[in-house]
Scaffold this active site. Structure first.
Site, PDB file in Angstrom:
ATOM      1  N   ASP A  33       0.851  -1.187   0.000  1.00 54.31           N
ATOM      2  CA  ASP A  33       0.000   0.000   0.000  1.00 54.31           C
ATOM      3  C   ASP A  33       0.895   1.249   0.000  1.00 54.31           C
ATOM      4  OD1 ASP A  33      -3.207   0.543   1.014  1.00 54.31           O
ATOM      5  OD2 ASP A  33      -1.792   2.207   1.096  1.00 54.31           O
ATOM      6  N   ASN A  94     -12.809  -3.262   2.518  1.00 58.70           N
ATOM      7  CA  ASN A  94     -13.859  -2.254   2.588  1.00 58.70           C
ATOM      8  C   ASN A  94     -14.783  -2.416   1.392  1.00 58.70           C
ATOM      9  OD1 ASN A  94     -12.779  -1.000   4.924  1.00 58.70           O
ATOM     10  ND2 ASN A  94     -11.253   0.032   3.663  1.00 58.70           N
ATOM     11  N   GLU A 102     -12.436   3.165  -1.118  1.00 58.16           N
ATOM     12  CA  GLU A 102     -12.012   4.289  -1.963  1.00 58.16           C
ATOM     13  C   GLU A 102     -11.737   3.854  -3.394  1.00 58.16           C
ATOM     14  OE1 GLU A 102      -8.677   5.993   0.062  1.00 58.16           O
ATOM     15  OE2 GLU A 102      -9.911   6.633   1.760  1.00 58.16           O
ATOM     16  N   VAL A 103     -11.091   2.704  -3.543  1.00 61.28           N
ATOM     17  CA  VAL A 103     -10.736   2.238  -4.892  1.00 61.28           C
ATOM     18  C   VAL A 103     -11.719   1.142  -5.308  1.00 61.28           C
ATOM     19  CG1 VAL A 103      -8.956   1.190  -6.327  1.00 61.28           C
ATOM     20  CG2 VAL A 103      -8.297   2.764  -4.495  1.00 61.28           C
ATOM     21  N   HIS A 107     -10.186  -5.395  -3.248  1.00 61.52           N
ATOM     22  CA  HIS A 107      -8.857  -5.585  -2.664  1.00 61.52           C
ATOM     23  C   HIS A 107      -8.995  -5.998  -1.219  1.00 61.52           C
ATOM     24  CE1 HIS A 107     -10.004  -1.328  -2.430  1.00 61.52           C
ATOM     25  NE2 HIS A 107      -9.381  -1.278  -1.247  1.00 61.52           N
TER      26      HIS A 107
HETATM   27  P1  AMP Z   1      -9.828   1.340   0.365  1.00 62.51           P
HETATM   28  O1  AMP Z   1     -10.122   2.549   1.195  1.00 62.51           O
HETATM   29  O2  AMP Z   1     -10.118   0.050   1.086  1.00 62.51           O
HETATM   30  O3  AMP Z   1     -10.458   1.419  -0.987  1.00 62.51           O
HETATM   31  O4  AMP Z   1      -8.250   1.311   0.199  1.00 62.51           O
HETATM   32  C1  AMP Z   1      -7.577   1.801  -0.923  1.00 62.51           C
HETATM   33  C2  AMP Z   1      -6.105   1.717  -0.584  1.00 62.51           C
HETATM   34  O5  AMP Z   1      -5.369   1.852  -1.768  1.00 62.51           O
HETATM   35  C3  AMP Z   1      -5.608   2.809   0.369  1.00 62.51           C
HETATM   36  O6  AMP Z   1      -5.053   2.197   1.533  1.00 62.51           O
HETATM   37  C4  AMP Z   1      -4.557   3.562  -0.453  1.00 62.51           C
HETATM   38  O7  AMP Z   1      -3.467   3.982   0.316  1.00 62.51           O
HETATM   39  C5  AMP Z   1      -4.176   2.517  -1.483  1.00 62.51           C
HETATM   40  N1  AMP Z   1      -3.647   3.037  -2.737  1.00 62.51           N
HETATM   41  C6  AMP Z   1      -4.183   4.016  -3.521  1.00 62.51           C
HETATM   42  N2  AMP Z   1      -3.432   4.194  -4.616  1.00 62.51           N
HETATM   43  C7  AMP Z   1      -2.395   3.313  -4.535  1.00 62.51           C
HETATM   44  C8  AMP Z   1      -1.283   2.998  -5.368  1.00 62.51           C
HETATM   45  N3  AMP Z   1      -1.071   3.658  -6.526  1.00 62.51           N
HETATM   46  N4  AMP Z   1      -0.435   2.021  -4.977  1.00 62.51           N
HETATM   47  C9  AMP Z   1      -0.635   1.365  -3.808  1.00 62.51           C
HETATM   48  N5  AMP Z   1      -1.676   1.601  -2.990  1.00 62.51           N
HETATM   49  C10 AMP Z   1      -2.550   2.564  -3.342  1.00 62.51           C
END
Ligand code: AMP
Length: 123
Positions: A33, A94, A102-103, A107
């Protein structure tokens, strides 16, 4: 919710954005991460286009599901934090807005390398 091909993990899977890779096979990609919350903070994502765990469980093949969940343990072993070769770890996924996702590509977070603490901290 339809899959957004422009999400950051889709770009990582296509090789358009770099990642600090830990492990890769036919079913999963794992990388650190970018904003670690614990001493070890890894992510494991399926290679297929699934927005979240519910989408995955409803639409992925049995092979993909098996490959993904086996992948989580393979990564933990590789990181030296599995029950077989370490002190354990926490996984977290999440899902959707209330879940804090967020993404929009499925994951699992893997936290380890130290005591992770309370399961859910209110803030
Ligand atoms: P979530 O809130 O569960 O969707 O977590 C998304 C995670 O992706 C967060 O912990 C971010 O820090 C991580 N993240 C976002 N962009 C990147 C990236 N380019 N490489 C690695 N981790 C990322």
């Amino acid at each position: 919710m339809s899959y957004d091909n422009n999400n950051i993990f889709a770009k990582i899977l296509r090789g358009e954005v770099p990642c600090d890779k830990i492990y890769e096979d036919e079913y999963v990609l794992s990388f650190y991460d970018v904003n670690p919350q614990k001493k070890i903070h890894a992510l494991v994502i399926p290679k297929g286009k699934y927005t979240n765990l519910d989408d995955f469980n409803e639409n992925a093949s049995e092979k993909e599901i098996l490959g993904f969940f086996r992948g989580v343990t393979l990564v933990a072993k590789k990181l030296g934090i599995s029950i077989n070769n370490g002190n354990g770890y926490r996984t977290l996924s999440n899902i959707g807005s209330d879940g804090g996702q967020e993404v929009p590509h499925l994951h699992f977070h893997i936290f380890g390398g130290e005591k992770i603490g309370k399961m859910v901290k209110n803030d």
